[in-house]
Design a protein around this motif. Structure first.
Motif, mmCIF file in Angstrom:
data_model
loop_
_atom_site.group_PDB
_atom_site.id
_atom_site.type_symbol
_atom_site.label_atom_id
_atom_site.label_comp_id
_atom_site.label_asym_id
_atom_site.label_seq_id
_atom_site.Cartn_x
_atom_site.Cartn_y
_atom_site.Cartn_z
ATOM 1 N N GLN A 276 28.397 -30.234 18.500
ATOM 2 C CA GLN A 276 29.454 -29.388 19.093
ATOM 3 C C GLN A 276 28.957 -28.015 19.492
ATOM 4 O O GLN A 276 29.758 -27.111 19.715
ATOM 5 C CB GLN A 276 30.600 -29.236 18.087
ATOM 6 N N HIS B 115 42.007 -29.575 12.791
ATOM 7 C CA HIS B 115 41.002 -30.168 13.685
ATOM 8 C C HIS B 115 40.973 -29.389 14.995
ATOM 9 O O HIS B 115 41.528 -29.842 16.001
ATOM 10 C CB HIS B 115 41.311 -31.649 13.939
ATOM 11 N N TYR C 77 23.678 -23.176 9.942
ATOM 12 C CA TYR C 77 24.503 -24.378 9.770
ATOM 13 C C TYR C 77 25.372 -24.529 11.012
ATOM 14 O O TYR C 77 26.215 -23.669 11.307
ATOM 15 C CB TYR C 77 25.404 -24.217 8.542
ATOM 16 N N GLU D 116 28.536 -32.367 9.656
ATOM 17 C CA GLU D 116 29.629 -33.148 10.254
ATOM 18 C C GLU D 116 30.922 -32.355 10.077
ATOM 19 O O GLU D 116 31.205 -31.879 8.985
ATOM 20 C CB GLU D 116 29.759 -34.514 9.570
ATOM 21 N N GLY D 117 31.686 -32.216 11.142
ATOM 22 C CA GLY D 117 32.929 -31.436 11.053
ATOM 23 C C GLY D 117 32.823 -30.206 11.929
ATOM 24 O O GLY D 117 31.890 -30.057 12.715
ATOM 25 N N SER D 118 33.794 -29.317 11.753
ATOM 26 C CA SER D 118 33.866 -28.151 12.630
ATOM 27 C C SER D 118 33.084 -26.977 12.044
ATOM 28 O O SER D 118 32.471 -27.071 10.972
ATOM 29 C CB SER D 118 35.327 -27.743 12.792
ATOM 30 N N PHE D 119 33.171 -25.852 12.723
ATOM 31 C CA PHE D 119 32.590 -24.595 12.220
ATOM 32 C C PHE D 119 33.084 -24.302 10.804
ATOM 33 O O PHE D 119 32.323 -23.848 9.946
ATOM 34 C CB PHE D 119 32.981 -23.436 13.160
ATOM 35 N N THR E 186 29.010 -21.436 15.671
ATOM 36 C CA THR E 186 29.283 -22.295 16.816
ATOM 37 C C THR E 186 28.158 -22.125 17.861
ATOM 38 O O THR E 186 28.262 -22.601 18.966
ATOM 39 C CB THR E 186 30.652 -21.942 17.442
ATOM 40 N N HIS F 206 22.555 -29.571 10.484
ATOM 41 C CA HIS F 206 23.694 -30.070 11.254
ATOM 42 C C HIS F 206 24.760 -30.584 10.287
ATOM 43 O O HIS F 206 24.486 -31.421 9.437
ATOM 44 C CB HIS F 206 23.245 -31.186 12.204
ATOM 45 N N ALA G 118 31.139 -26.086 8.373
ATOM 46 C CA ALA G 118 29.777 -25.528 8.298
ATOM 47 C C ALA G 118 29.770 -24.252 7.460
ATOM 48 O O ALA G 118 28.857 -24.021 6.667
ATOM 49 C CB ALA G 118 29.252 -25.260 9.714
ATOM 50 N N THR H 230 33.521 -24.069 23.177
ATOM 51 C CA THR H 230 33.067 -24.422 21.821
ATOM 52 C C THR H 230 32.787 -23.200 20.942
ATOM 53 O O THR H 230 32.826 -23.304 19.722
ATOM 54 C CB THR H 230 31.798 -25.302 21.875
ATOM 55 N N PRO I 218 27.941 -27.052 13.512
ATOM 56 C CA PRO I 218 28.730 -28.297 13.600
ATOM 57 C C PRO I 218 27.984 -29.287 14.502
ATOM 58 O O PRO I 218 27.683 -28.970 15.656
ATOM 59 C CB PRO I 218 30.053 -27.852 14.228
#
Ligand code: F0G
Length: 404
Positions: free
Chosen positions: A166, A296, A161, A186-189, A140, A184, A192, A302, A163
């Motif tokens: 974010q 989600h 890697y 797409e999506g959250s930690f 993050t 980068h 990743a 963050t 998110p």
């Protein structure tokens, strides 16, 4: 010293420097088992203090100074003098939270301005030891910055890697400044981390907190804190929870120090999550014994926007051993507490302010004694997320011509 499966029912053991992140038998996380000590706690406490007068790199490091409890075998360590973070008393914040004995341990005052450096010095030292040429993590933001810095010091390449959109731009800028390759996702930690684990490049040495060597370094926070308190544990240690590596590391430290007779009583550990990313708090409240991920995760803090914390079982062990508990706080409560920590002249990033937000709540609910001795762990520096500050004061930001 050796590696062992963290599931006591399995308990498979491996050589200390074996390059595995999970138990080859059951798939659970691994942990480092420290060998028996050759000296008494009193002697070791004196040795640790005496090292403070030395300029040898391992003694200057607030991590390696406690090396009798760390993995061994290294001819050189990758260090930037991390640790050595003072305890700072809360003043306005203590009043605000209704407490009389509130102290901060500010881990934002580390080389890359976050506690991750304490783990990276050990993790990257181990990566060099096993001959890795490149290191990687999902993040993050803070782990990425720290990994990039320590990798650069060691002459390794770093791949991180993140998110997409974010991560605070200050953290992204740090990773770029230290020369990391950024991917980068797409999506959250959580997405990743999955992507990283699927990376087919077997040469990449993984340095998320599922890596047991990182936790060994982070463990020393408790050693340093207890030394600063003359080995008298506070009543509570309060720590923000994301992937739950840090709370697991602190728990491991307390278990080891208690078992070896360095401390007589234990602090109760309080883990604090953000309401929108609170799988452990939910599990705690429901009384269930299995963690259900938050699909989600959402929070303006963050750094801890994580729905599927990998180290939850280790964190639960820490809570059980210390008679601790878990709670969550809202984004509004985090923002309010963060501003107060700033007014105390200390400052921190949003995730760290979960600690004060939780303490105020506990004190209002009458669940914590006014006179309790409390150490709140501040995990990151205020400059880690300057957009958060400027957004909270849009008028001032506009007057200064800053983009918020
Ligand atoms: N505080 C800060 C400032 C963090 O950056 C993190 C985690 C935590 C608290 C939570 O620690 O995951 O050990 O429970 N940051 C990771 C990162 C996830 O990628 O920088 P945890």
């Amino acid at each position: 010293m050796h590696l062992r499966c963290s599931d006591p029912e399995c308990g498979t053991t491996l050589e200390l420097h074996e390059r595995e992140l999970a138990c080859p038998v059951c798939g659970e996380l691994l942990e480092v088992v420290i060998g028996p000590l050759a000296v008494t706690p009193a002697e070791l406490k004196r040795t640790w203090l005496a090292r403070k007068t030395s300029y040898a790199p391992r003694d200057v490091s607030g991590v390696w100074r406690f090396r009798e409890f760390l993995p061994d075998g290294y001819s050189e360590v990758v260090t930037m003098g991390e640790g050595n973070n003072p305890l700072v008393s809360g003043r306005k914040t203590a009043d605000w939270a209704g407490l009389r004995n509130l102290t901060y341990k500010h881990l934002g005052w580390n080389p890359t301005a976050c506690f991750k450096d304490l783990g990276m010095t050990v993790g990257v030292t181990e990566a060099v030891y096993v001959g890795a040429k490149s290191v990687g993590c999902a993040s993050t933001g803070n782990t990425a910055a720290s990994l990039a810095a320590y990798a650069a010091r060691a002459g390794l390449s770093a791949k991180v890697y993140l998110p997409a959109r974010q991560v605070s731009r200050n953290k992204l800028a740090q990773a770029l400044d230290f020369g990391a390759e950024v991917v980068h996702i797409e999506g959250s930690f959580d997405a990743a981390l999955n992507q990283l684990l699927a990376d087919t490049n077997r040469e990449l040495y993984f340095l998320n907190s599922i890596n047991p060597f990182r936790l060994e370094g982070q463990k020393t926070v408790m050693f340093e804190m207890l030394e600063q308190l003359d080995w008298c544990a506070p009543d509570y240690v309060v720590v923000p929870g994301g992937n739950l590596g840090n709370s697991s590391a602190f728990g491991k430290a307390l278990i080891e120090l208690h078992a070896a007779g360095f401390i007589e009583r234990l602090p109760r550990m309080i883990i604090v999550q953000a309401e929108g990313a609170n799988p452990l708090a939910r599990m705690w409240r429901s009384g269930r014994s299995v963690l259900e991920p938050v699909e989600h995760p959402e929070t303006s803090a963050t750094a801890i926007r994580i729905g599927k914390p990998r180290s939850w079982k280790k964190a639960m062990r820490a809570l059980r051993y210390t008679d601790g508990f878990v709670m969550d706080v809202s984004d509004e409560e985090i923002a309010e507490a963060k501003a107060m920590i700033g007014r105390d002249g200390i400052g921190c990033e949003p995730a760290s302010a979960t600690t004060l937000a939780a303490l105020r709540k506990l004190s209002w609910q009458g669940r914590i004694d006014r006179d309790a001795a409390v150490v709140a762990i501040l995990t990151g520096h205020a400059l880690k997320d300057t957009d958060f500050i400027l957004k909270s004061q849009p008028h001032e930001a506009a007057r200064a011509g800053a983009r918020a």
